[in-house]
Scaffold this active site. Structure first.
Site, mmCIF file in Angstrom:
data_model
loop_
_atom_site.group_PDB
_atom_site.id
_atom_site.type_symbol
_atom_site.label_atom_id
_atom_site.label_comp_id
_atom_site.label_asym_id
_atom_site.label_seq_id
_atom_site.Cartn_x
_atom_site.Cartn_y
_atom_site.Cartn_z
ATOM 1 N N CYS A 93 21.332 54.552 -27.201
ATOM 2 C CA CYS A 93 21.411 55.816 -25.957
ATOM 3 C C CYS A 93 20.621 55.403 -24.700
ATOM 4 C CB CYS A 93 20.337 56.756 -26.796
ATOM 5 S SG CYS A 93 21.199 57.113 -28.418
ATOM 6 N N HIS A 123 20.161 61.075 -21.192
ATOM 7 C CA HIS A 123 20.945 60.959 -22.498
ATOM 8 C C HIS A 123 20.938 62.398 -23.190
ATOM 9 C CE1 HIS A 123 22.237 59.846 -26.342
ATOM 10 N NE2 HIS A 123 21.033 59.918 -26.963
ATOM 11 N N ASN A 166 26.275 64.144 -29.385
ATOM 12 C CA ASN A 166 25.803 63.023 -28.898
ATOM 13 C C ASN A 166 26.529 61.725 -28.913
ATOM 14 O OD1 ASN A 166 24.147 60.700 -28.601
ATOM 15 N ND2 ASN A 166 22.263 61.774 -29.516
#
Lengths: 334, 78
Positions: free
Chosen positions: A114, A262, A292
């Site tokens: 990430c 993120h 995500n």
């Protein structure tokens, strides 16, 4: 020397996984609850025979179609993935060939999650500022879906597969890339991990482990995330990261036009946004239709912000990536 | 430490909840949006705002906002 992010493209695989399907398999989770907590309704999943490098090629081809740069201009390829095709060779070499890039270029993989997009921008900037490259093609691609256990409802609901491609060069583009803050703390390594399948634990010998209440907890063959530990890491490290990034670049929180972090999940982002004191109208989020997407989440959000007209070239944007490692980094685009 | 202020910050951790009906005696675990993430957010809020470190196990013992408030107050005094 000024270094610019010139263009971004991204690609999502075709197969979709909706909240409805997750709530059918896990009755304790309603569609509405998943959405209100995570801010995600749909995530895309790579096909059975579709791998991160396949998504990477699609994203890069889209980028070249957008016209900011041609294949022959590229003199360095950076590929960020934790889903490499092989232990060796580095997937970037395979991508160089499949994309039809020149052979007199540099190409390498780096393994980050990430935080990977912000790290990649820093590496690309370094290559250009030092005169070692003129046009860096920077690709991120991930297929966490292949690591997730079918009983792991949290990770199934959070992560989506995707790839992004960006061009970084000294030629003027969307934003100038400013200065970076980095952070690393390997004490958190075991809290977000795929333990088996590497060289240290090559055998896929993991067994299902359950909580005292009989709920599925983990299997070392699969992606493991200790949500509480990750939440604690994020809420304690990201506010400081933002403060330092802002100070290093000689601006204030109020000066920034946008904050693009993120895209972990809505719940965690809301919490850190409030903790830092960022007004919601300056906090860009985009995860409803893709989940995500690990290292692709920031470039996807930037691209969607541009397409919707909310984010504009030349605006001051604070980026922050944070997660698996633990690893984190921040910068300013302007 | 004011209860009204504590209650506001506590309820702020519940995403998408109708907060008008929540009182000191409400069993917050019965609220539809409650889950383990909410617990983490409350623990983090208490540490940030009141400088009191609370474990997940300590949190599990408490059922109402009033009980959590009493716990935090007593830790601040000790």
């Amino acid at each position: 020397m000024h270094v610019y992010l010139r263009d971004i493209a991204y690609y999502l695989p075709e197969k979709a996984l909706f909240n409805k399907e997750i709530s059918t398999n896990f009755l304790e989770w309603s569609e509405e609850k998943i959405f209100s907590k995570l801010g995600i309704n749909e995530r895309r999943i790579a096909g059975e025979n579709e791998y991160a490098s396949d998504l990477a090629i699609k994203a890069a081809e889209k980028l070249f179609e957008q016209g900011a740069c041609s294949k022959t201009d590229i003199d360095f390829l950076l590929y960020c993935t934790q889903s490499p095709d092989y232990l060796l060779p580095t997937t970037a070499c395979v991508l160089q060939d499949k994309l039809g890039l020149r052979t007199n270029i540099g190409a390498l993989d780096f393994n980050l999650g990430c935080s990977g997009y912000v790290y990649g921008l820093s590496l690309a900037k370094g290559l250009i500022a030092s005169g070692m490259a003129k046009n860096v093609l920077f690709i991120t691609a991930e297929t966490y879906s292949k690591f997730i256990h079918p009983q792991d409802k949290s990770n199934l609901a959070i992560f989506g597969d995707a790839a992004s491609a960006s061009i970084i060069s000294a030629q003027r583009g969307l934003w100038e890339i400013s200065e970076f803050i980095f952070g690393t703390d390997g004490r958190g390594a075991e809290n977000l991990m795929v333990k088996n399948g590497g060289v240290r634990h090559p055998e896929y010998s993991g067994q299902n482990e359950f909580t005292d209440e009989g709920q599925w907890k983990k299997n070392d063959n699969n992606l493991y995330m200790d949500g509480a530990a990750i939440f604690q890491f994020t809420t304690s490290s990201v506010p400081g990261l933002i403060k330092e990034t802002v100070a290093l670049n000689n601006i204030t929180l109020q000066d920034a036009d946008w904050f693009v972090f993120h895209q972990a999940n809505k719940f965690m982002l809301d919490f850190i946004r409030k903790k830092i004191g960022i007004p919601p109208e300056k906090f860009f989020t985009h995860m409803e239709n893709c989940g995500n997407t690990v290292s692709s989440s920031i470039p996807i959000a930037l691209r969607e912000g541009l397409l919707s007209g909310q984010i504009k070239a030349g605006q001051k944007i604070i980026l922050a990536g944070f997660g698996v490692g633990y690893s984190w980094a921040g910068t300013l685009l302007k | 430490m004011e209860f009204s202020d504590f209650k506001f910050k506590f309820i702020d951790q519940f995403v998408g909840e109708d907060i008008s009906t929540i009182s000191e005696d409400s069993a917050f675990r019965q609220l539809p949006s409650w889950d383990s993430l909410t617990a983490m957010a409350i623990i983090a809020m208490i540490e940030d705002e009141y400088k009191v470190k609370m474990t997940i196990d300590e949190m599990k013992e408490l059922g109402t906002i009033g009980e959590v408030f009493t716990f935090v107050s007593s830790r601040q005094l000790s």
